[in-house]
Scaffold this motif. Structure first.
Motif, PDB file in Angstrom:
ATOM      1  N   SER A  52       0.701  -1.288  -0.067  1.00  0.00           N
ATOM      2  CA  SER A  52      -0.113   0.111   0.114  1.00  0.00           C
ATOM      3  C   SER A  52       1.100   1.166   0.080  1.00  0.00           C
ATOM      4  O   SER A  52       1.996   1.206   0.432  1.00  0.00           O
ATOM      5  CB  SER A  52      -0.852   0.128   1.357  1.00  0.00           C
ATOM      6  N   ARG A 348     -14.682  -5.205  -8.146  1.00  0.00           N
ATOM      7  CA  ARG A 348     -14.316  -6.681  -7.915  1.00  0.00           C
ATOM      8  C   ARG A 348     -13.314  -6.721  -6.775  1.00  0.00           C
ATOM      9  O   ARG A 348     -12.954  -7.867  -6.473  1.00  0.00           O
ATOM     10  CB  ARG A 348     -13.482  -6.978  -9.148  1.00  0.00           C
ATOM     11  N   GLY A 349     -13.205  -5.571  -5.943  1.00  0.00           N
ATOM     12  CA  GLY A 349     -12.408  -5.900  -4.689  1.00  0.00           C
ATOM     13  C   GLY A 349     -13.167  -5.446  -3.687  1.00  0.00           C
ATOM     14  O   GLY A 349     -14.302  -5.410  -3.351  1.00  0.00           O
ATOM     15  N   ASN A 373      -7.863  -4.971  -4.297  1.00  0.00           N
ATOM     16  CA  ASN A 373      -8.204  -5.234  -5.593  1.00  0.00           C
ATOM     17  C   ASN A 373      -8.754  -6.793  -5.753  1.00  0.00           C
ATOM     18  O   ASN A 373      -8.784  -7.284  -4.969  1.00  0.00           O
ATOM     19  CB  ASN A 373      -6.859  -5.131  -6.456  1.00  0.00           C
ATOM     20  N   GLN A 374      -9.113  -6.994  -6.888  1.00  0.00           N
ATOM     21  CA  GLN A 374      -9.687  -8.406  -7.012  1.00  0.00           C
ATOM     22  C   GLN A 374      -8.562  -9.484  -6.871  1.00  0.00           C
ATOM     23  O   GLN A 374      -9.198 -10.639  -6.550  1.00  0.00           O
ATOM     24  CB  GLN A 374     -10.415  -8.541  -8.601  1.00  0.00           C
ATOM     25  N   SER A 377      -5.180  -8.108  -2.638  1.00  0.00           N
ATOM     26  CA  SER A 377      -4.147  -7.086  -2.322  1.00  0.00           C
ATOM     27  C   SER A 377      -4.609  -5.645  -1.996  1.00  0.00           C
ATOM     28  O   SER A 377      -5.062  -5.025  -2.784  1.00  0.00           O
ATOM     29  CB  SER A 377      -2.922  -7.101  -3.436  1.00  0.00           C
ATOM     30  N   VAL A 379      -4.116  -2.055  -2.405  1.00  0.00           N
ATOM     31  CA  VAL A 379      -3.518  -1.225  -3.179  1.00  0.00           C
ATOM     32  C   VAL A 379      -3.404   0.332  -2.857  1.00  0.00           C
ATOM     33  O   VAL A 379      -2.715   1.022  -3.831  1.00  0.00           O
ATOM     34  CB  VAL A 379      -4.204  -1.438  -4.800  1.00  0.00           C
ATOM     35  N   LEU A 432      -8.783   0.873  -9.459  1.00  0.00           N
ATOM     36  CA  LEU A 432      -7.781   0.128  -8.565  1.00  0.00           C
ATOM     37  C   LEU A 432      -8.365  -1.021  -7.968  1.00  0.00           C
ATOM     38  O   LEU A 432      -7.540  -2.060  -8.068  1.00  0.00           O
ATOM     39  CB  LEU A 432      -7.120   1.082  -7.478  1.00  0.00           C
ATOM     40  N   CYS A 433      -9.691  -1.295  -7.824  1.00  0.00           N
ATOM     41  CA  CYS A 433     -10.320  -2.201  -7.342  1.00  0.00           C
ATOM     42  C   CYS A 433     -10.815  -3.233  -8.498  1.00  0.00           C
ATOM     43  O   CYS A 433     -11.660  -3.959  -8.170  1.00  0.00           O
ATOM     44  CB  CYS A 433     -11.419  -2.003  -6.244  1.00  0.00           C
ATOM     45  N   GLY A 434     -10.261  -2.911  -9.569  1.00  0.00           N
ATOM     46  CA  GLY A 434     -10.747  -3.994 -10.511  1.00  0.00           C
ATOM     47  C   GLY A 434     -11.692  -3.579 -11.442  1.00  0.00           C
ATOM     48  O   GLY A 434     -12.244  -4.255 -12.388  1.00  0.00           O
TER      49      GLY A 434
END
Length: 438
Positions: A52, A348-349, A373-374, A377, A379, A432-434
């Protein structure tokens, strides 16, 4: 149980929830554009914190942003940051979101439960009482489907649920002999595309009961049983996938008293799919663990004591089959001390909110938000607010299926805790989260 008057439903007296949370949609209003991004300054994250970075929102003429390399991840203005309540119990706070807006539930110092509707834009509605102090309601939960909200709470050994829409069914008693609360609340609520799901551990033991409910909060069908021979499940959590399947998790202790989180995937019919799986690698510390799921995974966030002393939060992704996917990650590594974590599906996260306590190199506590993220992890990680008093409190986060989210937390004070909330639009963080789920 005394039946509460229908006028005490969430939006009785303040119009139907759909109109309130659609920001005037019933009057033909259109959604106004959100904020202009402003800059923020990065600082270095702790080494090993799941990759992070950290940043702090920077004010600019009433506008605020969480930004990375000049790109706004989340944006909000002064009107999106507000105090919900000045006299609340510090450990009682929950949030949920539909596509139209948010709902918050908190408990005032006298014990009465209140809910509040917060639209995607504009002023929040006035709080409305849903349980009087005389009911001695404890440990409320709030969940939302695409169009409805459901509240649950425990009154002594009784589990009560009630829909919060104007046309909701009367409060419903689902269980009158809940299991002991020695390891946390023995019940949980979940929400899906076609209504709600309630789960509880009966005092008689032998398994976990599941009850489907429709959008109004009325029971649909009869309770189902997930048999767990020779186990003593306690604190429960539920998450539902976009497929209509569900994931059930619980806390249990071994013969030595070490606590672990186990999980079981449930099919659309609520029948168990596969066998229970241990999800936690560390002994689970006191405090609630949480699940969140929307697309093809479930996120587990649980408290632990690293070295037996340092408060920590652990994150693990669970795949669509119900099996752990990847290692257990630290939300924050030593010497950082964190607790009171919350998790919500985001794209997606996931979005995580937690409290960081004073520690080596940090003189003041803070409320922080992290994005996952998906692949499970972290991010990005950002500070949202300093805490003048970090001695006690909790957090909550809810996302609406798009790029909007609400973060809320409590902070100790006199005569009770203060409830804060920030409503944000996070299109950059969504990437960032997919990207959007589905």
């Amino acid at each position: 149980m005394t039946r509460m008057p229908r006028r005490l439903s969430l939006l009785s007296g303040i119009a139907a929830l759909g109109c309130t949370l659609a920001l005037g949609a019933c009057a033909g209003h259109k959604r106004a554009p959100l904020l202009v991004a402003t800059s923020a300054t990065d600082d270095a994250g702790s080494a090993g914190d799941a990759g992070s970075k950290t940043t702090t929102a920077t004010p600019d003429a009433g506008k605020h942003a969480i930004a990375s390399d000049g790109t706004a991840l989340c944006i909000y203005n002064d009107d999106d940051r507000f105090v919900v309540e000045e006299q609340a119990r510090p450990l009682v706070l929950r949030a949920a979101a539909s596509h139209a807006g948010f709902g918050l539930v908190f408990q005032r110092s006298d014990g009465a439960l209140f809910v509040q509707a917060v639209p995607l834009q504009g002023a929040a509605a006035a709080p409305v009482a849903v349980a009087a102090a005389s009911e001695q309601a404890t440990a409320p939960a709030l969940v939302a489907s695409e169009t409805s909200f459901l509240l649950g709470y425990r009154a002594s050994d009784t589990l009560v649920v009630r829909g919060l829409m104007a046309d909701a069914s009367a409060p419903l008693t689902l269980a009158s002999s809940l299991a002991p609360t020695d390891l946390g609340e023995p019940w949980a609520l979940g929400a899906g595309p076609n209504g709600f799901l309630a789960s509880w551990v009966d005092a008689a033991g032998g398994g976990i009961r599941l009850q489907s409910l429709d959008d109004s909060g009325a029971a649909s069908g009869v309770p189902q049983l997930v048999a767990l021979a020779q186990r003593k499940p306690r604190q429960l959590a539920l998450a539902q996938l976009s497929t209509g399947e569900s994931f059930l998790a619980w806390r249990e202790a071994d013969a030595s008293g070490n606590q672990a989180v186990f999980g079981q995937k449930l099919g659309i019919s609520l029948a168990a799919a596969g066998i229970p799986t241990q999800l936690s690698n560390n002994s689970v510390a006191p405090g609630a663990f949480q699940l969140a799921g929307r697309f093809d995974s479930v996120g587990l966030l649980y408290p632990a004591l690293d070295g037996g002393v340092r408060e920590a939060l652990k994150l693990r992704r669970i795949d669509a089959s119900g099996a752990p996917d990847g290692p257990v990650l630290n939300v924050a590594n030593a010497p950082r001390v964190v607790n009171a974590g919350s998790i919500a599906a985001f794209g997606r996260g996931y979005a995580l909110v937690y409290r960081e306590l004073p520690s080596l190199g940090r003189a003041q506590g803070a409320v922080r938000i992290a994005f996952v993220n998906q692949f499970g992890s972290v991010v990005y990680d950002a500070e949202l607010s300093a805490l003048d008093d970090a001695s006690a409190g909790t957090t909550s986060v809810a996302t609406n299926g798009s790029d909007a989210l609400i973060v809320s937390w409590t902070e100790a004070g006199q005569p009770g805790a203060r409830v804060h909330a920030i409503r944000m639009a996070c299109p950059g963080a969504l990437v960032l989260c997919g990207g959007p789920a589905g």
